[in-house]
Motif scaffolding. Structure first.
Motif, mmCIF file in Angstrom:
data_model
loop_
_atom_site.group_PDB
_atom_site.id
_atom_site.type_symbol
_atom_site.label_atom_id
_atom_site.label_comp_id
_atom_site.label_asym_id
_atom_site.label_seq_id
_atom_site.Cartn_x
_atom_site.Cartn_y
_atom_site.Cartn_z
ATOM 1 N N LEU A 98 -5.578 3.464 3.789
ATOM 2 C CA LEU A 98 -6.074 2.173 3.278
ATOM 3 C C LEU A 98 -5.295 1.011 3.906
ATOM 4 O O LEU A 98 -5.853 -0.035 4.211
ATOM 5 C CB LEU A 98 -5.974 2.129 1.753
ATOM 6 C CG LEU A 98 -6.933 3.043 0.995
ATOM 7 C CD1 LEU A 98 -6.650 2.959 -0.509
ATOM 8 C CD2 LEU A 98 -8.376 2.667 1.278
ATOM 9 N N ARG A 99 -3.990 1.238 4.084
ATOM 10 C CA ARG A 99 -3.154 0.203 4.699
ATOM 11 C C ARG A 99 -3.631 -0.081 6.116
ATOM 12 O O ARG A 99 -3.784 -1.245 6.503
ATOM 13 C CB ARG A 99 -1.692 0.649 4.724
ATOM 14 C CG ARG A 99 -0.763 -0.408 5.312
ATOM 15 C CD ARG A 99 0.671 0.123 5.405
ATOM 16 N NE ARG A 99 1.583 -0.892 5.848
ATOM 17 C CZ ARG A 99 1.696 -1.320 7.093
ATOM 18 N NH1 ARG A 99 0.930 -0.827 8.035
ATOM 19 N NH2 ARG A 99 2.555 -2.255 7.417
ATOM 20 N N SER B 42 -6.946 -1.931 6.056
ATOM 21 C CA SER B 42 -6.756 -3.331 5.675
ATOM 22 C C SER B 42 -6.118 -4.114 6.821
ATOM 23 O O SER B 42 -6.483 -5.268 7.085
ATOM 24 C CB SER B 42 -5.884 -3.415 4.425
ATOM 25 O OG SER B 42 -5.750 -4.756 4.023
ATOM 26 N N TYR C 220 0.849 -1.204 0.000
ATOM 27 C CA TYR C 220 0.000 0.000 0.000
ATOM 28 C C TYR C 220 0.882 1.252 0.000
ATOM 29 O O TYR C 220 1.876 1.325 0.717
ATOM 30 C CB TYR C 220 -0.907 0.042 1.245
ATOM 31 C CG TYR C 220 -2.145 -0.832 1.165
ATOM 32 C CD1 TYR C 220 -3.281 -0.376 0.510
ATOM 33 C CD2 TYR C 220 -2.167 -2.093 1.756
ATOM 34 C CE1 TYR C 220 -4.426 -1.175 0.451
ATOM 35 C CE2 TYR C 220 -3.303 -2.884 1.702
ATOM 36 C CZ TYR C 220 -4.415 -2.425 1.043
ATOM 37 O OH TYR C 220 -5.538 -3.215 0.974
ATOM 38 N N THR C 221 0.458 2.210 -0.768
ATOM 39 C CA THR C 221 1.098 3.529 -0.709
ATOM 40 C C THR C 221 0.240 4.470 0.120
ATOM 41 O O THR C 221 0.754 5.389 0.743
ATOM 42 C CB THR C 221 1.310 4.107 -2.129
ATOM 43 O OG1 THR C 221 0.066 4.148 -2.811
ATOM 44 C CG2 THR C 221 2.330 3.290 -2.891
ATOM 45 N N ASN C 222 -1.069 4.221 0.158
ATOM 46 C CA ASN C 222 -1.999 5.038 0.940
ATOM 47 C C ASN C 222 -2.055 4.437 2.349
ATOM 48 O O ASN C 222 -2.555 3.330 2.553
ATOM 49 C CB ASN C 222 -3.377 5.025 0.279
ATOM 50 C CG ASN C 222 -4.384 5.881 0.999
ATOM 51 O OD1 ASN C 222 -4.453 5.856 2.212
ATOM 52 N ND2 ASN C 222 -5.192 6.611 0.226
#
Length: 174
Positions: free
Chosen positions: A90-91, A94, A85-87
């Motif tokens: 969101l990481r 998740s 993940y770059t965001n």
């Protein structure tokens, strides 16, 4: 006289015991052909049920093992993919979902394993009953007992008759 009475009383007791033993023996061996077939049929059914239960228990074990293998692979892959993940938002989302799913899975697998752990003692008890029936109520064994029942009955009857004569002689002596 006291000793003769004691001997007589011992013979009376022995006579009653032999008659009682004979009665019990005949009760076990007095099984008709239909009942023998029924006994074999009942054993076959019980043994079949045991074997099916054992097979189902093995299936449960294998299925739990498969669930664990797939879950382990899924959780490992999911954990590794978190780094992709770059965001960061969101990481984190998740990762929270992974942890929540992992806790739910851990509870599920604990319950499944607890249920699985209860199967071997039940199967062992079931197997004991099947073996007991097989070895102690075997139709062929009962059949062979029936063949000797007549001779045993004659032997006990002869013994009882001789004991009664001896008891009567002891009574006459006393």
């Amino acid at each position: 006289v006291d000793r003769v009475q004691d001997a007589r009383d011992g013979q009376v007791d022995a006579k009653q015991q032999f008659e009682s033993a004979l009665k019990q023996f005949l009760a076990v061996t007095n099984v008709s052909g239909t009942e023998l077939r029924d006994l074999e049929s009942r054993y076959d059914k019980l043994n079949g049920e045991y074997e099916r239960s054992e097979s189902r228990a093995e299936e449960v074990h294998e299925r739990i093992r498969n669930v664990q293998q797939v879950a382990d692979a899924l959780f490992k892959e999911w954990r590794e993919e978190l780094a992709q993940y770059t965001n960061q938002s969101l990481r984190r989302s998740s990762e929270q979902q992974l942890e929540s799913t992992r806790r739910q899975y851990d509870r599920l697998i604990d319950v499944m394993k607890a249920a699985e752990a209860r199967m071997p003692p039940v199967l062992a008890a079931f197997r004991d009953q099947v073996l007991f029936l097989k070895h102690n109520l075997n139709a062929r064994a009962i059949s062979s007992l029936q063949q000797s029942a007549g001779q045993i009955q004659n032997d006990v009857a002869r013994l009882v008759k001789e004991m009664e004569a001896s008891i009567a002689e002891a009574n006459s002596f006393i």
